[in-house]
Design an enzyme around this catalytic site. Structure first.
Site, PDB file in Angstrom:
ATOM      1  N   HIS A  32      -2.393  -4.689 -11.235  1.00 43.64           N
ATOM      2  CA  HIS A  32      -1.359  -4.760 -10.173  1.00 43.64           C
ATOM      3  C   HIS A  32      -1.204  -3.366  -9.571  1.00 43.64           C
ATOM      4  O   HIS A  32      -0.597  -2.482 -10.174  1.00 43.64           O
ATOM      5  CB  HIS A  32      -0.020  -5.211 -10.778  1.00 43.64           C
ATOM      6  CG  HIS A  32       1.101  -5.318  -9.781  1.00 43.64           C
ATOM      7  ND1 HIS A  32       1.957  -6.393  -9.745  1.00 43.64           N
ATOM      8  CD2 HIS A  32       1.532  -4.497  -8.798  1.00 43.64           C
ATOM      9  CE1 HIS A  32       2.843  -6.238  -8.790  1.00 43.64           C
ATOM     10  NE2 HIS A  32       2.612  -5.071  -8.194  1.00 43.64           N
TER      11      HIS A  32
ATOM     12  N   HIS B 266      -0.668  -1.037  -5.638  1.00 42.87           N
ATOM     13  CA  HIS B 266      -0.514  -0.956  -4.184  1.00 42.87           C
ATOM     14  C   HIS B 266      -1.315   0.246  -3.697  1.00 42.87           C
ATOM     15  O   HIS B 266      -0.969   1.386  -4.007  1.00 42.87           O
ATOM     16  CB  HIS B 266       0.964  -0.789  -3.806  1.00 42.87           C
ATOM     17  CG  HIS B 266       1.823  -1.910  -4.302  1.00 42.87           C
ATOM     18  ND1 HIS B 266       2.080  -3.040  -3.558  1.00 42.87           N
ATOM     19  CD2 HIS B 266       2.448  -2.099  -5.491  1.00 42.87           C
ATOM     20  CE1 HIS B 266       2.827  -3.872  -4.269  1.00 42.87           C
ATOM     21  NE2 HIS B 266       3.070  -3.328  -5.452  1.00 42.87           N
TER      22      HIS B 266
ATOM     23  N   ARG C  20      -1.893   0.634  -0.387  1.00 43.92           N
ATOM     24  CA  ARG C  20      -1.479   0.844   1.001  1.00 43.92           C
ATOM     25  C   ARG C  20      -2.694   0.821   1.926  1.00 43.92           C
ATOM     26  O   ARG C  20      -3.717   0.244   1.585  1.00 43.92           O
ATOM     27  CB  ARG C  20      -0.668   2.143   1.151  1.00 43.92           C
ATOM     28  CG  ARG C  20       0.507   2.283   0.174  1.00 43.92           C
ATOM     29  CD  ARG C  20       1.535   1.173   0.292  1.00 43.92           C
ATOM     30  NE  ARG C  20       2.756   1.503  -0.455  1.00 43.92           N
ATOM     31  CZ  ARG C  20       3.520   0.600  -1.062  1.00 43.92           C
ATOM     32  NH1 ARG C  20       3.200  -0.690  -1.039  1.00 43.92           N
ATOM     33  NH2 ARG C  20       4.611   0.975  -1.684  1.00 43.92           N
TER      34      ARG C  20
ATOM     35  N   ASN D 158       0.728  -6.701   0.151  1.00 48.50           N
ATOM     36  CA  ASN D 158       1.950  -6.561   0.969  1.00 48.50           C
ATOM     37  C   ASN D 158       1.860  -5.408   1.963  1.00 48.50           C
ATOM     38  O   ASN D 158       2.650  -4.475   1.944  1.00 48.50           O
ATOM     39  CB  ASN D 158       3.199  -6.429   0.077  1.00 48.50           C
ATOM     40  CG  ASN D 158       3.178  -5.199  -0.815  1.00 48.50           C
ATOM     41  OD1 ASN D 158       2.107  -4.705  -1.200  1.00 48.50           O
ATOM     42  ND2 ASN D 158       4.347  -4.674  -1.143  1.00 48.50           N
TER      43      ASN D 158
ATOM     44  N   LYS E 269      -0.614 -14.080  -4.176  1.00 47.45           N
ATOM     45  CA  LYS E 269       0.627 -13.452  -4.631  1.00 47.45           C
ATOM     46  C   LYS E 269       1.849 -14.074  -3.968  1.00 47.45           C
ATOM     47  O   LYS E 269       1.917 -14.180  -2.746  1.00 47.45           O
ATOM     48  CB  LYS E 269       0.561 -11.950  -4.301  1.00 47.45           C
ATOM     49  CG  LYS E 269       1.797 -11.142  -4.663  1.00 47.45           C
ATOM     50  CD  LYS E 269       1.937 -10.961  -6.152  1.00 47.45           C
ATOM     51  CE  LYS E 269       3.270 -10.345  -6.529  1.00 47.45           C
ATOM     52  NZ  LYS E 269       3.277  -8.894  -6.444  1.00 47.45           N
TER      53      LYS E 269
ATOM     54  N   HIS F 225       6.067 -12.176  -7.961  1.00 40.56           N
ATOM     55  CA  HIS F 225       7.183 -11.224  -8.032  1.00 40.56           C
ATOM     56  C   HIS F 225       8.393 -12.077  -8.382  1.00 40.56           C
ATOM     57  O   HIS F 225       8.924 -12.795  -7.528  1.00 40.56           O
ATOM     58  CB  HIS F 225       7.386 -10.475  -6.706  1.00 40.56           C
ATOM     59  CG  HIS F 225       8.535  -9.527  -6.760  1.00 40.56           C
ATOM     60  ND1 HIS F 225       8.379  -8.154  -6.764  1.00 40.56           N
ATOM     61  CD2 HIS F 225       9.864  -9.735  -6.888  1.00 40.56           C
ATOM     62  CE1 HIS F 225       9.566  -7.568  -6.874  1.00 40.56           C
ATOM     63  NE2 HIS F 225      10.489  -8.522  -6.945  1.00 40.56           N
TER      64      HIS F 225
ATOM     65  N   HIS G 130       4.965  -7.288 -13.324  1.00 43.19           N
ATOM     66  CA  HIS G 130       5.907  -6.210 -13.654  1.00 43.19           C
ATOM     67  C   HIS G 130       7.199  -6.717 -14.317  1.00 43.19           C
ATOM     68  O   HIS G 130       8.268  -6.594 -13.767  1.00 43.19           O
ATOM     69  CB  HIS G 130       6.218  -5.331 -12.440  1.00 43.19           C
ATOM     70  CG  HIS G 130       6.552  -6.060 -11.149  1.00 43.19           C
ATOM     71  ND1 HIS G 130       7.365  -7.152 -11.086  1.00 43.19           N
ATOM     72  CD2 HIS G 130       6.177  -5.806  -9.867  1.00 43.19           C
ATOM     73  CE1 HIS G 130       7.487  -7.533  -9.825  1.00 43.19           C
ATOM     74  NE2 HIS G 130       6.766  -6.730  -9.063  1.00 43.19           N
TER      75      HIS G 130
ATOM     76  N   LEU H 217      11.502  -2.116  -7.892  1.00 44.58           N
ATOM     77  CA  LEU H 217      11.892  -3.510  -8.086  1.00 44.58           C
ATOM     78  C   LEU H 217      10.812  -4.237  -8.878  1.00 44.58           C
ATOM     79  O   LEU H 217       9.633  -4.000  -8.625  1.00 44.58           O
ATOM     80  CB  LEU H 217      12.107  -4.189  -6.725  1.00 44.58           C
ATOM     81  CG  LEU H 217      13.355  -3.696  -5.988  1.00 44.58           C
ATOM     82  CD1 LEU H 217      13.384  -4.223  -4.571  1.00 44.58           C
ATOM     83  CD2 LEU H 217      14.638  -4.083  -6.740  1.00 44.58           C
TER      84      LEU H 217
ATOM     85  N   ASP I 255       1.721  -1.340 -11.104  1.00 45.81           N
ATOM     86  CA  ASP I 255       2.615  -1.461  -9.954  1.00 45.81           C
ATOM     87  C   ASP I 255       2.839  -0.083  -9.327  1.00 45.81           C
ATOM     88  O   ASP I 255       3.942   0.213  -8.864  1.00 45.81           O
ATOM     89  CB  ASP I 255       3.951  -2.115 -10.342  1.00 45.81           C
ATOM     90  CG  ASP I 255       4.788  -2.472  -9.117  1.00 45.81           C
ATOM     91  OD1 ASP I 255       4.211  -2.590  -8.015  1.00 45.81           O
ATOM     92  OD2 ASP I 255       6.017  -2.604  -9.260  1.00 45.81           O
TER      93      ASP I 255
HETATM   94  N1  LIG Z   1       7.658  -2.449  -7.089  1.00 47.00           N
HETATM   95  C1  LIG Z   1       8.262  -1.908  -6.076  1.00 47.00           C
HETATM   96  O1  LIG Z   1       9.367  -1.414  -6.241  1.00 47.00           O
HETATM   97  N2  LIG Z   1       7.715  -1.873  -4.846  1.00 47.00           N
HETATM   98  C2  LIG Z   1       6.463  -2.458  -4.432  1.00 47.00           C
HETATM   99  C3  LIG Z   1       6.567  -3.933  -4.208  1.00 47.00           C
HETATM  100  C4  LIG Z   1       6.608  -4.757  -5.489  1.00 47.00           C
HETATM  101  O2  LIG Z   1       5.687  -4.695  -6.291  1.00 47.00           O
HETATM  102  O3  LIG Z   1       7.573  -5.492  -5.697  1.00 47.00           O
HETATM  103  C5  LIG Z   1       6.016  -1.782  -3.136  1.00 47.00           C
HETATM  104  O4  LIG Z   1       5.127  -2.315  -2.465  1.00 47.00           O
HETATM  105  O5  LIG Z   1       6.544  -0.703  -2.797  1.00 47.00           O
HETATM  106 ZN   LIG Z   2       3.968  -4.267  -6.940  1.00 44.90          ZN
HETATM  107 ZN   LIG Z   3       6.777  -6.908  -6.980  1.00 43.63          ZN
END
Ligand SMILES: NC(=O)N[C@@H](CC(=O)O)C(=O)O
Ligand SMILES: [Zn+2]
Ligand SMILES: [Zn+2]
Length: 402
Positions: A69, A71, A73, A97, A156, A193, A231, A276, A304
């Site tokens: 998991h 991100h 970007r 996302n 997702k 999520h 997460h 989150l 995450d």
């Molecule tokens: N975990 C987070 O607090 N933020 C994640 C989104 C997510 O995984 O929920 C993000 O894309 O910034």
């Molecule tokens: Zn995430």
């Molecule tokens: Zn999440």
């Protein structure tokens, strides 16, 4: 003293075995004498000779880990997130996302190419495993296309409004049951999520309520659907996943293992710990540590790692997300070491997720050494500075660079 007690309380150990002492340290056993005959005399002699040789683990070699998991970007941020990710991870499940989100196989193909272009100059082998973002309009045909594609590995679910870039997420879960049915049929995992978004539900209760209201019914209705609760942050989630059938698993972040809400809120508010689902009380942190180090294949590594520019976090309305990709496996090693459970790190980081996704385990290895190093106060995120986890502080484990 506790070394001797531990030796005597177990069956005769063999070289390569290990155990935890009462003080929580993990000891590896190195037999310098042949295994003696069983019997009280032999057991005591064995325990005494080993007690002199037990020592804390300061070096650990494990199968190359994967991140289930993350991100990465997009755009100018990609070279930075990819560089950190490719340092020692073999593969990663890449979250969809973006703005706009990655909702189709065509979007995922284009995003994967951008990631590969950012990776090109790094000279590392890293495989991005792509995901689609479930919306109220995701069709069974798109599910089929995703299942047929070689590089889309999951879809997702973000409840609309639950987290960063989730505005396009799912508003009506029950309306999506035909899509979930298609996922079950094509054996494409659902990543979740798991938080409700009702204004009336306290932010600290949102995960537990989601499990009761939405996750439990989905798991019951689609018994063949592979589901990853992402997460996890509560004892409720650990218990739910622990007792669920083998097709239900969970990822756990390093920051949720190392921190609780006191770390975020006592003595001043620390926006870089805001993520989150939000950090919970220490009893939940303990339950997560217990689940991660339990040796159960249902719990595996998902950082995450979620970068936001420093000024977007240090703001009157700061973004949610903690950046850990620069030090991920090292932070997990700290958490497992704190539990005297370094012997369980390899399964959690390198075996269980791979097995769950039905992929081959990595064949090469990395070595971690117990050695302090300083995290920079700031790292680049494209054009903006980012404040990483442990900024200007030390991490107690380090991957040895070859
Ligand atoms: N975990 C987070 O607090 N933020 C994640 C989104 C997510 O995984 O929920 C993000 O894309 O910034
Ligand atoms: Zn995430
Ligand atoms: Zn999440």
């Amino acid at each position: 003293m506790d070394v001797l007690t531990a030796c005597l309380s177990t069956a005769l150990p063999a070289a390569g075995d290990g155990f935890r002492s009462a003080t929580g340290q993990y000891y590896e056993i190195r037999l310098a004498v042949p295994r003696p005959d069983p019997g009280p005399q032999g057991v005591i002699a064995c325990a005494l000779s080993q007690a002199a040789r037990h020592r804390p683990v300061t070096e650990l070699t494990i199968t190359r880990p994967d991140d289930w998991h993350v991100h990465l970007r997009d755009g100018a941020a990609l070279p930075d997130t990819c560089r950190d990710m490719a340092r020692y991870f073999g593969r990663a499940i890449v979250m969809p996302n973006l703005t706009p989100p990655v909702t189709t196989v065509a979007d995922a193909t284009a995003y994967r190419e951008r990631i590969q272009a950012a990776m090109a100059g790094l000279g590392r082998q890293f495989e991005p495993l792509m995901t689609l973002y479930l919306t109220d309009r995701t069709t069974a045909e798109e599910v089929q296309r995703a299942a047929d594609s070689e590089f889309v590995h999951a879809i997702k679910l973000y409840p609309a409004g639950a987290t960063t870039n989730s505005a396009a997420g799912v508003a009506d879960l029950a309306g999506l049951y035909p899509t979930l049915e298609a996922m079950e049929k094509h054996d494409l995992p659902l990543l979740v999520h798991g938080e409700v978004t009702d204004r009336g539900i306290d932010i600290f209760d949102r995960e537990a309520v989601f499990i009761e209201r939405h996750l439990a019914p989905i798991v019951q209705r689609f018994p063949g659907l592979r589901v990853v609760l992402e997460h996890i942050t509560t004892a409720d989630a650990a218990a739910f996943v622990g007792q669920a059938p083998a097709n239900v698993a969970a990822t756990i972040t390093a920051h949720h293992l190392l921190l609780n809400r006191n770390d975020m809120l006592v003595g001043g508010i620390r926006p870089h710990y805001y993520c989150l689902p939000i950090l919970k009380r220490d009893t939940h942190q303990q339950a997560l540590l217990q689940a991660a180090t339990s040796g159960s294949p249902k719990f595996f590594l998902g950082t995450d790692s979620a970068p936001h520019a420093t000024n977007a976090k240090e703001s009157p309305c700061g973004c949610a997300g903690v950046y850990t990709a620069h030090a991920a496996i090292e932070l997990y090693a700290e958490a497992f070491d704190s539990q005297g459970a370094l012997d369980r790190l390899e399964g959690f980081a390198s075996h269980f997720g791979t097995d769950f996704y039905g992929l081959p385990r990595n064949s090469d290895r990395i070595t971690l050494v117990k050695q302090d190093w300083q995290v920079p106060a700031s790292l680049p995120l494209g054009d903006a500075p980012l404040t990483p986890m442990r900024a200007a502080e030390t991490v107690g484990w380090q991957v040895r660079e070859d």
